[in-house]
Write an enzyme that holds these catalytic residues in place. Sequence first.
Site, PDB file in Angstrom:
ATOM      1  N   ASP A 187      73.318  39.127 -43.399  1.00 28.94           N
ATOM      2  CA  ASP A 187      73.441  37.905 -42.603  1.00 28.94           C
ATOM      3  C   ASP A 187      74.907  37.730 -42.230  1.00 28.94           C
ATOM      4  OD1 ASP A 187      72.299  35.199 -41.655  1.00 28.94           O
ATOM      5  OD2 ASP A 187      73.994  34.608 -42.923  1.00 28.94           O
ATOM      6  N   GLU A 271      69.644  40.278 -37.956  1.00 30.39           N
ATOM      7  CA  GLU A 271      68.926  39.351 -37.078  1.00 30.39           C
ATOM      8  C   GLU A 271      69.393  39.529 -35.643  1.00 30.39           C
ATOM      9  OE1 GLU A 271      67.811  34.568 -36.966  1.00 30.39           O
ATOM     10  OE2 GLU A 271      69.356  35.343 -38.316  1.00 30.39           O
ATOM     11  N   ASP A 353      73.861  31.448 -46.878  1.00 27.10           N
ATOM     12  CA  ASP A 353      73.918  32.788 -46.293  1.00 27.10           C
ATOM     13  C   ASP A 353      73.207  33.820 -47.156  1.00 27.10           C
ATOM     14  OD1 ASP A 353      75.397  31.716 -44.224  1.00 27.10           O
ATOM     15  OD2 ASP A 353      77.328  32.162 -45.157  1.00 27.10           O
TER      16      ASP A 353
END
Length: 368
Positions: A187, A271, A353
Site C-alpha cells: 500500500d 492497487e 496503511d
Amino acid sequence: MISFKTELKLNNKQRTIMAKHAGVARHAYNWGLAICKEILDYNQANPDNKQKFPSAIDLHKRLVAEVKSQNQWYYEVSKCSPQQALRDLRIAWDRSFNKIAKPPRFKKKNNRDSFYLEGNIQIKGNKIKLPRIGWVKTYEKFIPSILVKKSGSNCVISKRANRWFISYKVDYEPEKIEHTFGRVGCDIGIKTLATLSNGLVFPNVKAYRTVKKKLAHLQRELSRKVKGSTNYKRASVKLAKLHYRISCIRKDAIHKLTHYLTKNHSEVVIEDLNVSGMLQNHRLASAIADCGFYEFRRQLEYKCDWYGAILHIVDRCFPSSKTCSNCNEIKSDLKLKDRTFNCSYCGLIIDRDLNASINLENAVSSTV
C-alpha cells in the site's frame, strides 16, 4: 534490451561541440515544425486543394535543399542529429493525429537539449569514442560495451542541469532469482512511501518538501535577474540543479523499493490508483506528486518481468482501507485523517496503511 545511461566528463571544447549538435537538432526540429504548421493552415483554408503532409524523408530532402546549403554550420556536426530530429517530429505529429498526445511545440534553447548519434561507437575502459566528437570520458569505472548492432551503434546524448549524459541500449539477460518470500501486499501513500503486509515500512523521503524553501528562494532570485544576462544564466543553472537533485532523490527511493519487492517476493499486489483524480485535490496534490506513484508502478511492471515476479493489480473500487483485515467488516465512515483503523465489530486496532496492505494481499488470495 535495457538502456544504460551515464554522465559524461567533458572539457570546454567538447561541451561546445555537444551544444552545436543540440543546436542543429533543435533548429531542424523547429524548422520542420514551422513547415508542417504552414501546410496544415493551408489545407484548412483550401479544403479542395490540399497539400500532402510531409514525411520525415520529405522534410529532410527539403532541409538539405533549402536550409543546409545556406547554413554552413550544419556541416560542423553529424548528419544524424537533424535527421533524427525530423523523425521525432513526424512521430510527434502521428501521436497527435491519433489523439494520443497534444501537437508538438517549438523547442527552446537549454531546455532539455538532446541529439542522436549513429556510427562506429567504441568503448575502452571508462571512455567512449563518438562520431564527429572523438573520445570522451565518463564518471564510470566500467562501461557495458555490448551495443546494438542492428543498423550500426547508436546513442542519445542529452543535457540536464548543465550536465551531459549518454544513453544507449545493452543486451540484457534476466536473472533467475529464487524468491525468498511469497505474495506480499503493498500500500503506497503520502505519510509513508510504502507499507507492506509483512509489516515492513519504507519511509517517504519527501524530496520536494525538504527543499521547498530553498527552491522558492532560487526562483525569487531568478525572477529578479535580467533575462539573457550572465547572472540570469547562472541562477537558472542553480535552479535546474536543485530540480535535478529532487528528481534523483525521488527515483532512488522508488528504485530501492521496487528492487526489494521484485527480488524478494514472488508475487506483488498493488492497487490501481486514480493518480490523475487524486491530483485534483489541491490540498494534497503537491504531496502526491512528490511520491511518484506513476513512476513506482512503471518500475514495478518491468522489474517483475526481469526477475520473474508476478504483479497483481487490484481494482481501484476495492475498499482496501475501509475493510477490516480480520473480519472483513467495512467501515464506511472512515476518514482520511484517521490513521488508525478501529473495528467496532471485532475490536481490531491496527495501522490504517498496514490494514490496507493486508487486505490487498488477501484480495488476490480470495480470487485465486
